[in-house]
Every structure is written in structure tokens, then in C-alpha cells.
Write an enzyme that holds these catalytic residues in place. Structure first.
Site, PDB file in Angstrom:
ATOM      1  N   GLY A 154       0.833  -1.130   0.530  1.00 14.00           N
ATOM      2  CA  GLY A 154       1.619  -1.661   1.647  1.00 14.00           C
ATOM      3  C   GLY A 154       0.849  -1.509   2.935  1.00 14.00           C
ATOM      4  N   ALA A 186       0.363  -0.465   7.167  1.00 15.39           N
ATOM      5  CA  ALA A 186       0.501   0.765   7.939  1.00 15.39           C
ATOM      6  C   ALA A 186       1.980   1.017   8.223  1.00 15.39           C
ATOM      7  CB  ALA A 186      -0.267   0.639   9.262  1.00 15.39           C
ATOM      8  N   ARG A 187       2.405   2.258   8.089  1.00 12.82           N
ATOM      9  CA  ARG A 187       3.791   2.636   8.401  1.00 12.82           C
ATOM     10  C   ARG A 187       4.813   1.768   7.665  1.00 12.82           C
ATOM     11  NH1 ARG A 187       4.433   7.558  10.922  1.00 12.82           N
ATOM     12  NH2 ARG A 187       2.463   7.982  11.971  1.00 12.82           N
ATOM     13  N   GLY A 228       6.085   2.930   4.826  1.00 16.55           N
ATOM     14  CA  GLY A 228       6.861   3.853   4.006  1.00 16.55           C
ATOM     15  C   GLY A 228       6.237   4.119   2.645  1.00 16.55           C
ATOM     16  N   ALA A 256      -4.990  15.170  -1.202  1.00 16.11           N
ATOM     17  CA  ALA A 256      -5.176  14.560   0.129  1.00 16.11           C
ATOM     18  C   ALA A 256      -6.609  14.109   0.298  1.00 16.11           C
ATOM     19  CB  ALA A 256      -4.815  15.574   1.208  1.00 16.11           C
ATOM     20  N   HIS A 308       2.711  14.525   7.789  1.00 16.68           N
ATOM     21  CA  HIS A 308       2.895  14.321   6.352  1.00 16.68           C
ATOM     22  C   HIS A 308       3.194  15.643   5.656  1.00 16.68           C
ATOM     23  CE1 HIS A 308       1.732  10.114   5.103  1.00 16.68           C
ATOM     24  NE2 HIS A 308       1.503  10.074   6.401  1.00 16.68           N
ATOM     25  N   ARG A 342       6.727  16.964   6.107  1.00 16.82           N
ATOM     26  CA  ARG A 342       7.751  16.264   5.347  1.00 16.82           C
ATOM     27  C   ARG A 342       7.813  16.772   3.909  1.00 16.82           C
ATOM     28  NH1 ARG A 342       6.585  10.423   5.681  1.00 16.82           N
ATOM     29  NH2 ARG A 342       5.238  10.913   3.931  1.00 16.82           N
ATOM     30  N   ASP A 389      -3.152  10.459  -1.940  1.00 17.23           N
ATOM     31  CA  ASP A 389      -2.789   9.827  -0.665  1.00 17.23           C
ATOM     32  C   ASP A 389      -3.939  10.005   0.324  1.00 17.23           C
ATOM     33  OD1 ASP A 389      -1.463   8.669   1.423  1.00 17.23           O
ATOM     34  OD2 ASP A 389       0.257  10.005   1.376  1.00 17.23           O
TER      35      ASP A 389
END
EC number: 2.7.1.156
Lengths: 167, 167, 167
Positions: free
Chosen positions: C9, C11-12, C14, C34, C50, C53, C82
Site C-alpha cells: 500500500g 505511505a500512511r 495503514g 525491523a 511504531h 503501538r 516491516d
């Protein structure tokens, strides 16, 4: 009755591969209508890579600008147009009236007996370009996609090499 | 009970047309809440083109910044907000707190009796911009889209003028 | 039998949140691999956000370049990578052969016993970048996405925080 398929997606989203497979489902040999112009080494490498992937089932026609004429002349076999975005770029760089050319394309597509698969690029999902010409180009590219999609029997959005059915 | 619809997509993807049609399905006359500001000729031409397409079924309100207030005041008829991305741009250019404004928007949407259709832009699917402000803008635009989509009853992704149902 | 999920997807959009939820469905504790490197304050802030969360269900491994090795060593629990796009960026900046690294990744994914969820970015739906390096990067990112998607059991396209099933 005319049958057209639009395959759209981002750069390196697998659009051409999906479109080639769909076109050969309509029958072989098929006609590859190339709109790319080999201006530089990067583009020449990309064209060569695309040609190497295609096998003997394809006959290639070059139509960087005269796309409607190329379609009219090649009717009788399935056609793949790769791609609309480069064609639009060629039109605009040469100072042609892209709206008139787009309307001519739509009119010719409506008269085709054999199916036509058209590849196009999504170029409007980034930040608004600072360059006015780039903005005009992405607006025109979006409109051409809409015009072709409206009349198409199938519209496929390519994501990571996979087809997402839109229509 | 509040009912909202988010229509998102790239530049010239047919978002506004899809959103206008969806809004009028909720009833007419409807209210068009315009967030565009006519700073230059290019923007004036685009606003004029959008207005010419809309017929007498629409009453237009201008809300470049005070979107939550415009929604609260116009409840009682279906509303179309076109678009969230320009609204966010206006907020950021004026130095407003866009997070607070976004939360206010979400809160107001939850209290509306008449449906609201909101148009937004996908701006985060290109190369990461070199400009820090552009990066901040695309991050904010993505978050606003997520916030509105989370509460929306329908989310539509426009591709080549066609609606792809996301929610 | 290997099981992998690609979440892609803009940027930003989700992506990370969708991928984290999908990964925990496979079981907890899970391993967060990471690929981000904290080069500057902007990136440090994003990494911290990140991490805040994610809860105690996660163990974090850092693998900015040696992703295949990190996967091989962490097998036995669900893993979340990610993201692929930052990994590719690290590879290219360090002058590594990204094609060889990509093939190694695909080979290692095929041998994993525990599931792997991979986050990636769509970077090819904007205007063609003027910068040759940016063009090479978006081409490579698109190809990596295709390779991973081809072998994946699930491919999800994130739009405004919502998952659109592609495969």
C-alpha cells in the site's frame, strides 16, 4: 462486436505480463502494437527485455503516435497496445492535440472486430508535481484511462503482479 | 444515525463524478461543500469545469478551512465534500493544527443526520518526496483518509473512473 | 509448509497495522523484524511511534540488510517484516546486488515453517521520477513486490487503512 480490455497499474506492477496472457487467451498469433520510442539506452534496454519475453506467437508493429491507424490496419487478430501512457507522452511531446487523438482512439476501438488489450499506467497517486507540464500529463493520462475504461468490457488493476478485477 | 461515504483515488481517477452520483442517490437538492481556493488560473479553470458539470440539483458552499462548521450548518440535506486533500492543504498552509481539525471533523461527522460523501486523494503511492513538507503532507493526508475511512459506512477506491468497493 | 502474506500500500495507508493484526492471528509472541535504520530524527520518530503501538506480544529483531538470515534464525514463531521497501533501499545504498538478495529472500521464505507477514510500499503510481536512481529504485521495488506476491498465500492492498484482498 468490439471487445476491449484495459490493464492499468503502477510501474513494474506486472501490467504487461498480465495483458500479454489475456491477449493470447483471445487467440494466437497476436499483434503487439508498441508505442515506445527508443530515445535512450534505458528505454532500449526495457524494450529489448519486453521483446525477449514475448515468443513467436507475436507480430510486432510500431505505433508511437498513429495508434488509431495501427489498430484499424491490424484488425483480424487480437491486439495488445503497450502502452497508452507512452503514446500520450509521444503525442504531447510532438505537440499533437491529445484530446482529439483520444477521441479518435475511442472511435476506432468501437469498430474493431478482433479484441484489443490496452496497457496503461497509473501516474496520479503521488504528490502533486511542482512541474506544470507533469501536472498536465498526469491529468491527460487519467482522462485517457477513464475514456478507455468506460467503453471497455474488462478493466484490470495490477497490484504486485496480480490482477484485481475492476470491471 | 450518521452515514458517511469516502471516495478516494488518484488525480483524474473520476472520484468527483462517482461521489456526485452517490450523493444524489441520497436525495436532491444536495449541498456541494467546496474546499478549493481559486489561487491561480489553473485552479480557477478546474473549479469552473467542476461547477459546469454539476446541475441545478446542487447548492454550493465554500469551506476552504472551516469544514466542520460548514457540515454542522448544512445538515438536513445530503452533502458532498470535495475534497479533503485540498482542505488539509489549506489547513497546513495557514499554519492550523491539522490533527485537531481532523478530530473535529470526525466528531462532527458522527453527529450528522443527513449523509455526507467525502472525496479524497491518494498521494502516497509515488516515490518518497525529497521535500520534507511534501512528506509531512502525504503523511497527514494518509492519516486523515484512515480516520474518515474507519468511521465511514462505505469506502470506494476510484480506478480509471470506475468504483472499486473497499468497504 | 511455508505460508507468507504480503501487505502492500501507499505511505500512511495503514499497512503496518493491518500486517501486525494479521501476524498475531498466527499466534503470539511474534517476532518483529525491523529493517528501518534510524539515520535521522524523522526516521527515529517514526520508529518510536511504531514501537509504542506494538505491545509486549512482540520481540524485535533489527535486520536492515541481512533479512534472509534473520528469517532463518527466527523460525518457530510468526514473523512480521516491516518493511521490504526500506530493506531494498538499504541494499541499494550499500551497493549490494539487490536481485541476488531478492532471490535469496524468496528461497528462504520457501523453507520457513512458521508464517511470515511482509509489509511493502507502492512507490510506482506517481509521475516517472526525473532522477535515474529513483527510477531504478521504483523498478526494483516493483519487482521485489511481484516476486514475493507470486509465492505468497495472501496479498493485501491497503487503502485508507482498510484491507483490499488481491490474493
Amino acid at each position: 462486436m468490439a471487445y476491449s480490455v484495459l490493464v492499468t497499474g503502477g510501474a513494474r506492477s506486472g501490467k504487461s505480463r498480465i495483458a500479454e496472457a489475456r491477449c493470447l487467451e483471445f487467440g494466437a498469433p497476436a499483434v503487439y502494437i508498441a508505442t515506445a520510442q527508443a530515445h535512450d539506452d534505458e528505454m532500449r534496454a526495457r524494450i529489448a527485455e519486453h521483446q525477449a519475453r514475448r515468443g513467436p506467437e507475436w507480430r510486432t508493429i510500431s505505433a508511437p503516435v498513429e495508434l488509431a491507424a495501427a489498430l484499424a490496419e491490424s484488425d483480424g487478430a487480437p491486439r495488445l497496445v503497450d502502452c497508452l501512457t507512452l503514446w500520450l507522452s509521444n503525442l504531447m511531446l510532438a505537440g499533437h492535440d491529445w484530446r482529439a487523438a483520444g477521441e479518435e482512439l475511442i472511435a476506432v476501438l468501437a469498430t474493431q472486430v478482433s479484441p484489443v488489450v490496452l496497457v496503461s499506467n497509473e501516474v496520479g497517486m503521488g504528490i502533486v508535481p511542482e512541474n506544470a507540464l507533469a501536472r498536465a500529463f498526469r491529468d491527460a493520462a487519467g482522462l485517457i484511462n477513464q475514456w478507455v475504461a468506460q467503453d471497455a468490457q474488462e478493466v484490470i488493476f495490477a497490484v504486485s503482479g496480480l490482477p484485481l478485477k475492476v470491471k
